[in-house]
Design an enzyme around this catalytic site. Sequence first.
Site, PDB file in Angstrom:
ATOM      1  N   TYR A 125      53.075  41.861  29.770  1.00 59.67           N
ATOM      2  CA  TYR A 125      52.565  40.695  29.039  1.00 59.67           C
ATOM      3  C   TYR A 125      51.088  40.908  28.772  1.00 59.67           C
ATOM      4  CZ  TYR A 125      51.173  35.851  28.027  1.00 59.67           C
ATOM      5  OH  TYR A 125      50.665  34.710  27.445  1.00 59.67           O
TER       6      TYR A 125
ATOM      7  N   LYS B  95      41.238  36.260  34.228  1.00 62.05           N
ATOM      8  CA  LYS B  95      41.592  35.684  35.530  1.00 62.05           C
ATOM      9  C   LYS B  95      40.442  35.725  36.554  1.00 62.05           C
ATOM     10  CE  LYS B  95      46.406  35.587  34.551  1.00 62.05           C
ATOM     11  NZ  LYS B  95      47.167  36.504  33.728  1.00 62.05           N
TER      12      LYS B  95
ATOM     13  N   ASP C 265      45.279  46.935  30.307  1.00 57.13           N
ATOM     14  CA  ASP C 265      45.101  45.488  30.370  1.00 57.13           C
ATOM     15  C   ASP C 265      45.029  45.121  31.851  1.00 57.13           C
ATOM     16  OD1 ASP C 265      45.196  42.773  30.411  1.00 57.13           O
ATOM     17  OD2 ASP C 265      47.020  42.576  29.203  1.00 57.13           O
TER      18      ASP C 265
HETATM   19  C1  LIG Z   1      47.350  36.398  32.136  1.00 50.61           C
HETATM   20  C2  LIG Z   1      47.360  37.655  31.358  1.00 50.61           C
HETATM   21  C3  LIG Z   1      46.924  37.709  30.029  1.00 50.61           C
HETATM   22  C4  LIG Z   1      46.532  36.488  29.258  1.00 50.61           C
HETATM   23  O1  LIG Z   1      45.422  35.857  29.803  1.00 50.61           O
HETATM   24  P1  LIG Z   1      45.155  34.302  29.452  1.00 50.61           P
HETATM   25  O2  LIG Z   1      43.868  34.010  30.124  1.00 50.61           O
HETATM   26  O3  LIG Z   1      46.323  33.556  29.997  1.00 50.61           O
HETATM   27  O4  LIG Z   1      45.066  34.210  27.980  1.00 50.61           O
HETATM   28  C5  LIG Z   1      46.871  38.951  29.410  1.00 50.61           C
HETATM   29  N1  LIG Z   1      47.234  40.060  30.061  1.00 50.61           N
HETATM   30  C6  LIG Z   1      47.671  40.048  31.322  1.00 50.61           C
HETATM   31  C7  LIG Z   1      48.021  41.321  32.003  1.00 50.61           C
HETATM   32  C8  LIG Z   1      47.768  38.837  32.004  1.00 50.61           C
HETATM   33  O5  LIG Z   1      48.230  38.825  33.257  1.00 50.61           O
END
Ligand SMILES: *Cc1c(COP(=O)(O)O)cnc(C)c1O
Length: 436
Positions: free
Chosen positions: A149, A272, A244
């Site tokens: 994701y 995060k 990511d």
């Molecule tokens: C949570 C997450 C996102 C998106 O971040 P948001 O702050 O919710 O927009 C993107 N990539 C990864 C790996 C994530 O865990």
Amino acid sequence: MKVQDISREKSSELFEKAKNYFPGGVNSPVRAFKSVYGSPLFIERGDGSHLWDADGNEFIDFCCSWGPLILGHNNSEVREAVQAQLGKGLSFGAPTRLENELAELILTNNTYIEKIRFVSSGTEAVMSAIRLARGYTRRDKIVKFEGCYHGHSDSLLVKAGSGLVTFGETSSAGVPKSFADETIVIALNDKVALEKVFVDFKDQIAAVIIEGIPANNGLLIQDKSYIQFLRDITKENGSLLIFDEVITGFRLGFEGAAKHYDIQPDILTYGKIIGGGMPVGAYGASAEIMSNISPDGNVYQAGTLSGNPVAMAAGIAALRILSQPGFYERLEQTTQSFVAEIQAFIIEHKLDVQISTVGSIFWFAFEAKEKIQRADQIDPNSMLYYKKMHRELLNRGIYFGPSGYEVGFISAAHSTEDLATAITSIKESLLIAFEA
Ligand SMILES: *Cc1c(COP(=O)(O)O)cnc(C)c1O
């Protein structure tokens, strides 16, 4: 061993009201408790590892706001830093000293990036990283993996197509097919599939993007040899490799998954934890790649609230604590003992469940036949065990994320007593989940 269901009277009332205001009653879909029993708990406050809901129920929290709260709730240093900034103003739309401070803290302790740009969410960070990769390489296509994701930007709401079709299919209404055509989706841990993509789309791939350690669809821990393969094949083909690290950044260590594998990606994204619980995201790369970002370069990216001073203050306070020697070693040790004790119980009772773990992340895989490294190895039917366990855990004062695909997090605020209490509850809940 059965315990009574907790009262959800106030939470249910609030949820009924919320449904009048928000689609599904929530501002982010997974909060709606669609994959577990009951309706969402409305949270009143958190302190350390504990949460209290509107009905006064108390929980030990293993969701930690989906990862950001590595120091637990209401950490005094983060709170005081935020409070100190509040008296000076909330936003200026002009540079502040705080942005320099957070950047300096990150860049002097993270050798994988030379320049950084702050944004306001993980989604924004990844969306911008993709644009940067496309602008830098002057290519359009990106490769992502099923089970990773990357936020909800159009290019990334794409899942694997059926059969032999290499092109992705949109995983959300409203994403143009032409966008999905630029995103190729393949399975994790499959070298042949990626080799084929680089033959089929020679000189068209701008970047391959992977979660540092995929942790949004179970915890799909990849072998280092596979990540090294990604590094090598992207380099050979003039494509960029994007990690990511929105979950793994500052979670697996101050230098995240890049350090964990000891592999240098081209662009890294963060979110995060980086904002200490406030909305912050970031992307970074070498100075050379970052020079393509506006106003130095021609890849446009901006934000009214980017580098917001209150959020920066929270991030600085949090990351200062994380950069202290031994922080991650202690947290990992705590997590390992926690997992080991549950693991021993699972073996003793011959329960069909595995626990995957890395750093301070853990995940329960039910009915796992083998080591799970790809999304298609997870049987959706096995989620029923999680659903049952989740209800039992809530009734025992343990808060896990409301979906079996979500990982759990341990924070520095979880005490030995918290974890002992949680272990007892998890053991009881597992046994009940496996009752016919
Ligand atoms: C949570 C997450 C996102 C998106 O971040 P948001 O702050 O919710 O927009 C993107 N990539 C990864 C790996 C994530 O865990």
